[in-house]
Design a protein around this motif. Structure first.
Motif, PDB file in Angstrom:
ATOM      1  N   TYR A 180       8.682  -1.121   5.240  1.00 38.19           N
ATOM      2  CA  TYR A 180       8.379   0.104   4.518  1.00 38.19           C
ATOM      3  C   TYR A 180       9.483   0.451   3.519  1.00 38.19           C
ATOM      4  O   TYR A 180      10.613  -0.002   3.645  1.00 38.19           O
ATOM      5  CB  TYR A 180       8.221   1.266   5.501  1.00 38.19           C
ATOM      6  N   LEU A 181       9.117   1.249   2.557  1.00 41.58           N
ATOM      7  CA  LEU A 181      10.089   1.859   1.656  1.00 41.58           C
ATOM      8  C   LEU A 181       9.786   3.351   1.621  1.00 41.58           C
ATOM      9  O   LEU A 181       8.747   3.763   1.090  1.00 41.58           O
ATOM     10  CB  LEU A 181      10.005   1.265   0.251  1.00 41.58           C
ATOM     11  N   GLU A 182      10.669   4.126   2.227  1.00 39.70           N
ATOM     12  CA  GLU A 182      10.527   5.570   2.196  1.00 39.70           C
ATOM     13  C   GLU A 182      11.265   6.089   0.977  1.00 39.70           C
ATOM     14  O   GLU A 182      12.449   5.805   0.793  1.00 39.70           O
ATOM     15  CB  GLU A 182      11.097   6.188   3.468  1.00 39.70           C
ATOM     16  N   MET A 183      10.563   6.844   0.162  1.00 34.66           N
ATOM     17  CA  MET A 183      11.115   7.326  -1.102  1.00 34.66           C
ATOM     18  C   MET A 183      11.071   8.850  -1.099  1.00 34.66           C
ATOM     19  O   MET A 183       9.993   9.437  -0.985  1.00 34.66           O
ATOM     20  CB  MET A 183      10.329   6.770  -2.285  1.00 34.66           C
ATOM     21  N   ASN A 184      12.229   9.461  -1.200  1.00 34.35           N
ATOM     22  CA  ASN A 184      12.339  10.910  -1.203  1.00 34.35           C
ATOM     23  C   ASN A 184      12.952  11.404  -2.512  1.00 34.35           C
ATOM     24  O   ASN A 184      13.604  10.648  -3.233  1.00 34.35           O
ATOM     25  CB  ASN A 184      13.202  11.370  -0.024  1.00 34.35           C
TER      26      ASN A 184
ATOM     27  N   LEU B 160       7.060   9.560  -1.035  1.00 37.07           N
ATOM     28  CA  LEU B 160       6.025   8.578  -0.747  1.00 37.07           C
ATOM     29  C   LEU B 160       6.605   7.539   0.199  1.00 37.07           C
ATOM     30  O   LEU B 160       7.819   7.306   0.213  1.00 37.07           O
ATOM     31  CB  LEU B 160       5.542   7.877  -2.031  1.00 37.07           C
ATOM     32  N   LYS B 161       5.729   6.909   0.959  1.00 37.21           N
ATOM     33  CA  LYS B 161       6.154   5.815   1.834  1.00 37.21           C
ATOM     34  C   LYS B 161       5.276   4.609   1.534  1.00 37.21           C
ATOM     35  O   LYS B 161       4.060   4.660   1.731  1.00 37.21           O
ATOM     36  CB  LYS B 161       6.027   6.202   3.301  1.00 37.21           C
TER      37      LYS B 161
ATOM     38  N   VAL C 186       3.401   3.651  -8.519  1.00 35.60           N
ATOM     39  CA  VAL C 186       3.973   4.946  -8.166  1.00 35.60           C
ATOM     40  C   VAL C 186       4.173   5.725  -9.462  1.00 35.60           C
ATOM     41  O   VAL C 186       4.833   5.236 -10.381  1.00 35.60           O
ATOM     42  CB  VAL C 186       5.311   4.787  -7.428  1.00 35.60           C
ATOM     43  N   THR C 187       3.592   6.913  -9.519  1.00 30.60           N
ATOM     44  CA  THR C 187       3.716   7.759 -10.706  1.00 30.60           C
ATOM     45  C   THR C 187       4.264   9.112 -10.287  1.00 30.60           C
ATOM     46  O   THR C 187       3.705   9.757  -9.396  1.00 30.60           O
ATOM     47  CB  THR C 187       2.356   7.934 -11.396  1.00 30.60           C
ATOM     48  N   VAL C 188       5.360   9.508 -10.916  1.00 28.16           N
ATOM     49  CA  VAL C 188       5.995  10.784 -10.610  1.00 28.16           C
ATOM     50  C   VAL C 188       5.946  11.647 -11.855  1.00 28.16           C
ATOM     51  O   VAL C 188       6.458  11.269 -12.909  1.00 28.16           O
ATOM     52  CB  VAL C 188       7.447  10.590 -10.148  1.00 28.16           C
ATOM     53  N   SER C 189       5.344  12.797 -11.737  1.00 32.86           N
ATOM     54  CA  SER C 189       5.232  13.710 -12.872  1.00 32.86           C
ATOM     55  C   SER C 189       6.234  14.847 -12.734  1.00 32.86           C
ATOM     56  O   SER C 189       6.595  15.254 -11.628  1.00 32.86           O
ATOM     57  CB  SER C 189       3.815  14.269 -12.960  1.00 32.86           C
ATOM     58  N   SER C 190       6.649  15.356 -13.870  1.00 33.45           N
ATOM     59  CA  SER C 190       7.653  16.436 -13.861  1.00 33.45           C
ATOM     60  C   SER C 190       7.006  17.795 -13.700  1.00 33.45           C
ATOM     61  O   SER C 190       5.776  17.919 -13.751  1.00 33.45           O
ATOM     62  CB  SER C 190       8.461  16.392 -15.150  1.00 33.45           C
TER      63      SER C 190
ATOM     64  N   SER D 184       0.855  -1.181   0.000  1.00 36.56           N
ATOM     65  CA  SER D 184       0.000   0.000   0.000  1.00 36.56           C
ATOM     66  C   SER D 184       0.887   1.226   0.000  1.00 36.56           C
ATOM     67  O   SER D 184       2.095   1.133   0.255  1.00 36.56           O
ATOM     68  CB  SER D 184      -0.936   0.005   1.207  1.00 36.56           C
ATOM     69  N   GLY D 185       0.287   2.373  -0.273  1.00 37.23           N
ATOM     70  CA  GLY D 185       1.017   3.627  -0.190  1.00 37.23           C
ATOM     71  C   GLY D 185       1.422   4.227  -1.514  1.00 37.23           C
ATOM     72  O   GLY D 185       1.986   5.328  -1.553  1.00 37.23           O
ATOM     73  N   GLY D 186       1.153   3.526  -2.610  1.00 36.69           N
ATOM     74  CA  GLY D 186       1.476   4.101  -3.903  1.00 36.69           C
ATOM     75  C   GLY D 186       0.586   5.292  -4.232  1.00 36.69           C
ATOM     76  O   GLY D 186      -0.396   5.558  -3.541  1.00 36.69           O
TER      77      GLY D 186
END
Length: 130
Positions: A81-85, A18-19, A126-130, A7-9
């Motif tokens: 967990y995976l913390e993503m910065n 995101l975590k 997980v989607t990261v937009s510019s 979960s968390g996406g």
């Protein structure tokens, strides 16, 4: 049999965070485990991004995420967990967690390779937009 649920996406802008969480259920009565996160983009191979082997208390990271991602296992617990910065569009992928009970000592490439893990989650986007 171990079942994993991520979960968390979600969607964030570049530079965001995101975590992700991975919760294990079922046959989780193992003291030591290797817990990992992988990601995959359609048309590309699955990539190991982070892993933690509690048998030797070591964490491993792909070069592409070092300094930005942190795997946070809790020894003996069934959630990690995976913390993503500082996310970038290149981090866009489906992220899956995986586990190996009673792991042997592993090299970083083994820990970040998919072959050793016996249980997998379905993944979270997980989607990261510019």
């Amino acid at each position: 049999q171990v079942h994993l649920l991520e979960s968390g996406g979600g969607s964030v802008h570049s530079g965001g965070s995101l975590k992700l969480s991975c919760t294990a259920s079922g046959d989780t009565a193992f003291r030591d485990a290797a817990k990992a996160w992988f990601r995959q983009v359609p048309g590309k191979e699955r990539e190991g991004v982070a892993a933690f082997n509690s048998a030797v208390m070591k964490a491993y990271y792909a070069d592409s995420v070092k300094g930005r991602f942190t795997i946070s296992p809790e020894h003996g617990k069934t959630t990690w967990y995976l913390e993503m910065n500082n996310l970038s569009p290149q981090d866009t992928a489906t992220y899956s967690c995986a586990v190996l009970a009673r792991p042997p000592p592993m090299t970083p490439s083994q820990a970040l390779g998919p072959r050793v893990y016996h249980s997998w989650g379905q993944g979270t986007q997980v989607t990261v937009s510019s």
